[in-house]
Write an enzyme that holds these catalytic residues in place. Sequence first.
Site, PDB file in Angstrom:
ATOM      1  CD  GLU A   1      -2.858  -1.101   0.256  1.00  9.52           C
ATOM      2  OE1 GLU A   1      -3.309  -0.011  -0.125  1.00  9.52           O
ATOM      3  OE2 GLU A   1      -3.194  -2.190  -0.237  1.00  9.52           O
TER       4      GLU A   1
ATOM      5  CB  CYS B   1      -1.476   6.993   2.494  1.00  8.96           C
ATOM      6  SG  CYS B   1      -2.685   6.290   3.601  1.00  8.96           S
TER       7      CYS B   1
HETATM    8  P1  NAP Z   1       9.282   3.993   3.333  1.00 10.43           P
HETATM    9  O1  NAP Z   1      10.453   4.873   3.372  1.00 10.43           O
HETATM   10  O2  NAP Z   1       8.958   3.316   2.043  1.00 10.43           O
HETATM   11  O3  NAP Z   1       9.488   2.908   4.498  1.00 10.43           O
HETATM   12  C1  NAP Z   1       8.594   1.843   4.775  1.00 10.43           C
HETATM   13  C2  NAP Z   1       9.401   0.624   5.204  1.00 10.43           C
HETATM   14  O4  NAP Z   1       9.964   0.017   4.058  1.00 10.43           O
HETATM   15  C3  NAP Z   1      10.558   0.918   6.123  1.00 10.43           C
HETATM   16  O5  NAP Z   1      10.678  -0.137   7.053  1.00 10.43           O
HETATM   17  C4  NAP Z   1      11.742   0.952   5.183  1.00 10.43           C
HETATM   18  O6  NAP Z   1      12.934   0.579   5.833  1.00 10.43           O
HETATM   19  C5  NAP Z   1      11.376  -0.115   4.175  1.00 10.43           C
HETATM   20  N1  NAP Z   1      11.978   0.099   2.863  1.00 10.43           N
HETATM   21  C6  NAP Z   1      11.877   1.218   2.098  1.00 10.43           C
HETATM   22  N2  NAP Z   1      12.528   1.038   0.931  1.00 10.43           N
HETATM   23  C7  NAP Z   1      13.025  -0.222   0.954  1.00 10.43           C
HETATM   24  C8  NAP Z   1      13.765  -1.001   0.029  1.00 10.43           C
HETATM   25  N3  NAP Z   1      14.145  -0.521  -1.164  1.00 10.43           N
HETATM   26  N4  NAP Z   1      14.121  -2.259   0.391  1.00 10.43           N
HETATM   27  C9  NAP Z   1      13.765  -2.748   1.591  1.00 10.43           C
HETATM   28  N5  NAP Z   1      13.062  -2.057   2.497  1.00 10.43           N
HETATM   29  C10 NAP Z   1      12.683  -0.814   2.190  1.00 10.43           C
HETATM   30  O7  NAP Z   1       7.937   4.781   3.724  1.00 10.43           O
HETATM   31  P2  NAP Z   1       7.678   5.711   5.002  1.00 10.43           P
HETATM   32  O8  NAP Z   1       8.424   6.993   4.838  1.00 10.43           O
HETATM   33  O9  NAP Z   1       7.857   4.940   6.210  1.00 10.43           O
HETATM   34  O10 NAP Z   1       6.117   6.043   4.886  1.00 10.43           O
HETATM   35  C11 NAP Z   1       5.586   7.150   4.194  1.00 10.43           C
HETATM   36  C12 NAP Z   1       4.927   6.701   2.904  1.00 10.43           C
HETATM   37  O11 NAP Z   1       3.958   5.703   3.194  1.00 10.43           O
HETATM   38  C13 NAP Z   1       4.162   7.794   2.184  1.00 10.43           C
HETATM   39  O12 NAP Z   1       4.407   7.687   0.809  1.00 10.43           O
HETATM   40  C14 NAP Z   1       2.697   7.470   2.482  1.00 10.43           C
HETATM   41  O13 NAP Z   1       1.781   7.954   1.533  1.00 10.43           O
HETATM   42  C15 NAP Z   1       2.749   5.973   2.520  1.00 10.43           C
HETATM   43  N6  NAP Z   1       1.643   5.397   3.283  1.00 10.43           N
HETATM   44  C16 NAP Z   1       0.718   4.624   2.636  1.00 10.43           C
HETATM   45  C17 NAP Z   1      -0.355   4.102   3.338  1.00 10.43           C
HETATM   46  C18 NAP Z   1      -1.387   3.267   2.645  1.00 10.43           C
HETATM   47  O14 NAP Z   1      -2.197   2.655   3.330  1.00 10.43           O
HETATM   48  N7  NAP Z   1      -1.432   3.208   1.342  1.00 10.43           N
HETATM   49  C19 NAP Z   1      -0.468   4.334   4.721  1.00 10.43           C
HETATM   50  C20 NAP Z   1       0.504   5.107   5.339  1.00 10.43           C
HETATM   51  C21 NAP Z   1       1.556   5.627   4.598  1.00 10.43           C
HETATM   52  P3  NAP Z   1      14.171   1.581   5.888  1.00 10.43           P
HETATM   53  O15 NAP Z   1      13.613   2.890   6.358  1.00 10.43           O
HETATM   54  O16 NAP Z   1      15.064   0.915   6.835  1.00 10.43           O
HETATM   55  O17 NAP Z   1      14.687   1.660   4.495  1.00 10.43           O
END
Ligand code: NAP
Length: 507
Positions: free
Chosen positions: A264, A301
């Site tokens: 998501e 989000c």
């Molecule tokens: P993120 O940077 O993508 O991180 C999410 C998780 O994924 C973290 O544990 C991160 O670990 C890991 N991760 C990220 N890139 C990775 C990769 N290439 N390989 C392996 N692991 C990876 O997102 P965030 O900053 O926490 O959250 C904000 C985003 O979430 C916004 O875009 C928001 O819109 C979205 N969101 C969506 C929803 C929904 O329901 N659709 C709900 C809430 C938020 P590391 O930090 O250790 O890399």
Amino acid sequence: MINGKNLIGFTESAEGDKTFRTFNPKANLENEWQFYEASETEINRAASLASKAFTTYSKISAEKRATFLNSIADEILGLGDTLIEVYMKESGLPEGRAIGERGRTIGQLKMFAELIKTEMWRDSIIDAGNPGREPLPKPDLRQTAIPLGPIVVFGASNFPFAFSTAGGDTASAFAAGCPVIVKSHPMHAGTGEMISRAIVQAAKKTHMPEGVFSNLNSSGIEVGQKLVSHPLVKAVGFTGSLRGGRALYDLAAKRKEPIPVFAEMGSINPVVVTQKALENRGKDIATNYAKSVTLGAGQFCTNPGLILGVASDEMNNFVKELGSKAIEIEAQAMLHPNIYESFHDKATVVMQQQGADIVAEYSQEVNSNFSGAKIVTVSGKDFLENNQLHQEVFGPFSLVVQCSNKAELLQVIQNLEGQLTGTIIAEEEDYSKLEELISALQDRVGRIVFNGVPTGVEVSPAMTHGGPYPASTDSRFTAVGSGAIKRWVRPFSYQDFPKELLPDFLK
Ligand code: NAP
């Protein structure tokens, strides 16, 4: 209380030599706890324990799984104010939000416990056999849904409770009969550790097999990548950025045995405002939307990142009103300095694009990591010609697109990437003319909100929180509401089985 160790099954473990700390964005300083990044041996141990646990956990009665889920909810509540304090220190989010989000998380656990008490959620089908059918006997077929196996869960930075360690992914996977390994979010590893202890405590109290849950720390992408590549892992639940979700989806597809990744991701959530609505209540809409764009420093989000309408004097007044109301709202702490920086970088990219006009930008002096609103406007033509304007700017930001006519507005919608939500703000006089708009939006989004704001996602059996890519990697499912359990099961059929060997609910 927080010791920074990984929780592998029922055992604490800190074999890795890499450590990291979380950050208090409000106070602009590192938190006191030190976390140990999981090592390769620890990852393997968690996966192998989860795989062993699956053989028993998948067969444990629904009643016992429900008791486990309810017990997790009780244990989380039992952590009391300390948990709320740690949440606030690791996210900068206010107490009211922390308490509300905890309530939502506990509510989700209890909802799934209630859901599985009857086996109705499996949508089983019994198609009785007919040995006397000509020319061939008809077999007795009984189809049901069975759990996939160990699931890896990645939580998001912006929901340390509800979309993280014991959030909707974990609760629905446990409900379905799947063990869970959480890749703890590095921005709130302490909150994650406390919740993990609550889960382990509940697992012990309710006699769940060791390995039904593990929590692994990491501050980089390696641990998550190893988990997704691990042959004993059978599916992934991810909430976060498009970049992260897509990288893990691709990784899972390249495995010898590809597995589903339910990611998501971000969304810009188009909102369409009709001319009549602007004429009748433009000011009210602007006031409401100023609040929605800045809610939680825009870190949702479902944040309304894109507002669409046909250019007119009323539209022009609305844009100005939205800008002035939005910057009246005080700046708030963002979740982390990295998120703060990324917000400003991405907003700057949009503001520098051809035709982009800055309507309003919060300019009062603020503490480090605090941000106020930025509202930008652009023409429909410029938006259509420039993909840079379609990107999610995660923070208190919204882009208002002023189209030259209805046809251009529809074209803008048709050219949008997949979204979690779409919103229509309209008057009763508009209803007879909305068919094309509804149909265009329906093609691009998972949920249409009528005369409301997209922020706020009700946990309901009728909720769709997902949508066409890139809102999610599989638009057939929802991440919120009881339907979320469907992601962790597969259809399975028993053919001509003796009654004694069938599960009770299929007899
Ligand atoms: P993120 O940077 O993508 O991180 C999410 C998780 O994924 C973290 O544990 C991160 O670990 C890991 N991760 C990220 N890139 C990775 C990769 N290439 N390989 C392996 N692991 C990876 O997102 P965030 O900053 O926490 O959250 C904000 C985003 O979430 C916004 O875009 C928001 O819109 C979205 N969101 C969506 C929803 C929904 O329901 N659709 C709900 C809430 C938020 P590391 O930090 O250790 O890399």
